[in-house]
Design a protein around this motif. Structure first.
Motif, PDB file in Angstrom:
ATOM      1  N   ALA A  52       0.885  -1.166   0.000  1.00  0.00           N
ATOM      2  CA  ALA A  52       0.000   0.000   0.000  1.00  0.00           C
ATOM      3  C   ALA A  52       0.922   1.214   0.000  1.00  0.00           C
ATOM      4  N   PRO A  53       0.418   2.401  -0.321  1.00  0.00           N
ATOM      5  CA  PRO A  53       1.305   3.564  -0.325  1.00  0.00           C
ATOM      6  C   PRO A  53       2.057   3.723   0.997  1.00  0.00           C
ATOM      7  N   ASN A  54       3.389   3.707   0.927  1.00  0.00           N
ATOM      8  CA  ASN A  54       4.267   3.891   2.082  1.00  0.00           C
ATOM      9  C   ASN A  54       4.177   2.764   3.115  1.00  0.00           C
ATOM     10  N   VAL A  55       3.750   1.592   2.682  1.00  0.00           N
ATOM     11  CA  VAL A  55       3.748   0.401   3.537  1.00  0.00           C
ATOM     12  C   VAL A  55       4.526  -0.689   2.805  1.00  0.00           C
ATOM     13  N   VAL A  56       5.605  -1.165   3.419  1.00  0.00           N
ATOM     14  CA  VAL A  56       6.481  -2.128   2.756  1.00  0.00           C
ATOM     15  C   VAL A  56       6.527  -3.431   3.549  1.00  0.00           C
ATOM     16  N   GLU A  57       6.227  -4.525   2.857  1.00  0.00           N
ATOM     17  CA  GLU A  57       6.335  -5.868   3.429  1.00  0.00           C
ATOM     18  C   GLU A  57       7.711  -6.421   3.053  1.00  0.00           C
ATOM     19  N   VAL A  58       8.440  -6.914   4.038  1.00  0.00           N
ATOM     20  CA  VAL A  58       9.817  -7.361   3.837  1.00  0.00           C
ATOM     21  C   VAL A  58       9.955  -8.794   4.348  1.00  0.00           C
ATOM     22  N   THR A  59      10.549  -9.669   3.542  1.00  0.00           N
ATOM     23  CA  THR A  59      10.755 -11.058   3.949  1.00  0.00           C
ATOM     24  C   THR A  59      12.168 -11.496   3.604  1.00  0.00           C
ATOM     25  N   TYR A  60      12.831 -12.137   4.571  1.00  0.00           N
ATOM     26  CA  TYR A  60      14.125 -12.789   4.347  1.00  0.00           C
ATOM     27  C   TYR A  60      13.905 -14.283   4.568  1.00  0.00           C
ATOM     28  N   ASP A  61      13.917 -15.025   3.475  1.00  0.00           N
ATOM     29  CA  ASP A  61      13.583 -16.443   3.506  1.00  0.00           C
ATOM     30  C   ASP A  61      14.868 -17.268   3.427  1.00  0.00           C
ATOM     31  N   PHE A  62      15.215 -17.899   4.549  1.00  0.00           N
ATOM     32  CA  PHE A  62      16.374 -18.785   4.599  1.00  0.00           C
ATOM     33  C   PHE A  62      15.952 -20.246   4.448  1.00  0.00           C
ATOM     34  N   GLY A  63      14.682 -20.495   4.137  1.00  0.00           N
ATOM     35  CA  GLY A  63      14.121 -21.837   4.203  1.00  0.00           C
ATOM     36  C   GLY A  63      13.588 -22.051   5.606  1.00  0.00           C
ATOM     37  N   ASP A  64      14.470 -22.056   6.563  1.00  0.00           N
ATOM     38  CA  ASP A  64      14.144 -22.058   7.987  1.00  0.00           C
ATOM     39  C   ASP A  64      15.329 -21.410   8.694  1.00  0.00           C
ATOM     40  N   PRO A  65      15.128 -20.200   9.268  1.00  0.00           N
ATOM     41  CA  PRO A  65      13.878 -19.485   9.501  1.00  0.00           C
ATOM     42  C   PRO A  65      13.465 -18.602   8.323  1.00  0.00           C
ATOM     43  N   VAL A  66      12.275 -18.003   8.485  1.00  0.00           N
ATOM     44  CA  VAL A  66      11.816 -16.909   7.638  1.00  0.00           C
ATOM     45  C   VAL A  66      11.615 -15.711   8.562  1.00  0.00           C
ATOM     46  N   ILE A  67      12.277 -14.606   8.256  1.00  0.00           N
ATOM     47  CA  ILE A  67      12.199 -13.406   9.097  1.00  0.00           C
ATOM     48  C   ILE A  67      11.557 -12.299   8.280  1.00  0.00           C
ATOM     49  N   ALA A  68      10.465 -11.748   8.810  1.00  0.00           N
ATOM     50  CA  ALA A  68       9.695 -10.753   8.065  1.00  0.00           C
ATOM     51  C   ALA A  68       9.547  -9.465   8.871  1.00  0.00           C
ATOM     52  N   PHE A  69       9.313  -8.385   8.142  1.00  0.00           N
ATOM     53  CA  PHE A  69       9.017  -7.078   8.718  1.00  0.00           C
ATOM     54  C   PHE A  69       7.819  -6.494   7.975  1.00  0.00           C
ATOM     55  N   ARG A  70       7.076  -5.676   8.676  1.00  0.00           N
ATOM     56  CA  ARG A  70       6.071  -4.821   8.029  1.00  0.00           C
ATOM     57  C   ARG A  70       6.369  -3.400   8.476  1.00  0.00           C
ATOM     58  N   ILE A  71       6.780  -2.553   7.530  1.00  0.00           N
ATOM     59  CA  ILE A  71       7.178  -1.187   7.845  1.00  0.00           C
ATOM     60  C   ILE A  71       6.114  -0.236   7.313  1.00  0.00           C
ATOM     61  N   ASP A  72       5.420   0.431   8.221  1.00  0.00           N
ATOM     62  CA  ASP A  72       4.365   1.376   7.855  1.00  0.00           C
ATOM     63  C   ASP A  72       4.894   2.788   8.092  1.00  0.00           C
ATOM     64  N   TYR A  73       5.306   3.440   7.003  1.00  0.00           N
ATOM     65  CA  TYR A  73       5.869   4.783   7.121  1.00  0.00           C
ATOM     66  C   TYR A  73       4.786   5.825   7.390  1.00  0.00           C
ATOM     67  N   ASN A  74       3.527   5.511   7.063  1.00  0.00           N
ATOM     68  CA  ASN A  74       2.429   6.434   7.363  1.00  0.00           C
ATOM     69  C   ASN A  74       2.211   6.552   8.864  1.00  0.00           C
ATOM     70  N   GLN A  75       2.203   5.405   9.546  1.00  0.00           N
ATOM     71  CA  GLN A  75       1.965   5.368  10.985  1.00  0.00           C
ATOM     72  C   GLN A  75       3.260   5.468  11.793  1.00  0.00           C
ATOM     73  N   GLY A  76       4.397   5.330  11.118  1.00  0.00           N
ATOM     74  CA  GLY A  76       5.671   5.353  11.830  1.00  0.00           C
ATOM     75  C   GLY A  76       5.838   4.167  12.750  1.00  0.00           C
ATOM     76  N   GLU A  77       5.455   2.987  12.273  1.00  0.00           N
ATOM     77  CA  GLU A  77       5.599   1.795  13.098  1.00  0.00           C
ATOM     78  C   GLU A  77       6.042   0.613  12.248  1.00  0.00           C
ATOM     79  N   GLY A  78       6.672  -0.335  12.915  1.00  0.00           N
ATOM     80  CA  GLY A  78       7.121  -1.538  12.234  1.00  0.00           C
ATOM     81  C   GLY A  78       6.853  -2.763  13.079  1.00  0.00           C
ATOM     82  N   HIS A  79       6.831  -3.909  12.421  1.00  0.00           N
ATOM     83  CA  HIS A  79       6.644  -5.183  13.107  1.00  0.00           C
ATOM     84  C   HIS A  79       7.757  -6.137  12.691  1.00  0.00           C
TER      85      HIS A  79
END
Length: 239
Positions: A52-79
């Motif tokens: 979505a505008p200014n919302v970026v889904e990020v995934t680093y897939d090693f097979g196991d593990p998978v490490i993900a982020f959700r960066i919401d620049y509109n709200q200024g928060e990340g997961h």
């Protein structure tokens, strides 16, 4: 001729070429970036999508593990959203050359990058400090908690309740190895892997992490949201 016909009529499985060793840029658009790095049987695939505008889904897939982020620049928060086993040493060693490959494919200055390109540099830099061999738990981080920039010039500085040497330069290591104490991402010198390009941020939380005085999680918002306050111009060599 008979051999050719036999092969042509075979119903057996078609062989699939193995993914090449090293860095591969698989997709690169303003709203999507996909890249991989493979070495010695270990591999990581990074996928970033502006969902979505200014919302970026990020995934680093090693097979196991998978490490993900959700960066919401509109709200200024990340997961931070890890799944699977702890990161192992062989997997962790893939991050630096992955970041080097990405840094060569995106503009040097963050002002010229798309949201996805900026997130690719910042979150891949952050992946360099994710602990190895430790169970990881999900958490939320927010920009509103703020960050405190430190001086770009190497010297004795207040890094948030502690006084330590911090700032630019490969020799700015406080006597504990690894220069550029307080740097939030990318390389330290002009010939590092990855090298320092454009500009980057130096903050108290990143310095505390570098000295083992603060957690990697506490530096999350600095890596993702802190404005860049130090130029890479003139940082020198790390030889």
């Amino acid at each position: 001729m008979a051999l050719t016909m036999a092969l042509g009529c075979s119903n057996g499985p078609v062989g699939v070429a193995e993914e090449a060793e090293g860095f591969t840029m698989l997709q690169h658009h303003p709203s999507m970036l996909e890249a991989s790095y493979q070495s010695g049987g270990a591999s990581v695939r990074a996928m970033l999508v502006e969902s979505a505008p200014n919302v970026v889904e990020v995934t680093y897939d090693f097979g196991d593990p998978v490490i993900a982020f959700r960066i919401d620049y509109n709200q200024g928060e990340g997961h931070f959203m890890p799944n699977g086993n702890p990161l192992d040493a062989a997997q962790a060693r893939l991050i630096t050359p992955l970041l080097e490959g990405i840094s060569q494919a995106v503009p040097e200055e963050d002002s010229a990058r798309s949201r996805v390109e900026n997130a690719a540099m910042r979150q891949t830099s952050f992946m360099q400090i994710v602990p190895v061999g430790e169970p990881l738990s999900p958490y939320r981080f927010v920009a509103e908690r703020g960050w405190t920039h430190i001086s770009c010039s190497c010297g004795s500085q207040n890094i948030g309740g502690y006084t330590r040497q911090a700032g630019r330069g490969c020799s700015c290591n406080g006597g504990s190895g690894n220069g550029c104490k307080g740097r939030c991402g990318q390389g330290c010198g002009i010939n590092s892997t990855p090298k320092c390009v454009g500009s980057t941020a130096y903050t108290q939380d990143c310095a505390k992490h570098d000295y083992g005085l603060g957690s990697f999680a506490a530096a999350s918002d600095d890596y993702s949201f802190a404005s860049n306050n130090c130029s890479c111009s003139g940082v020198g060599s790390c030889e």
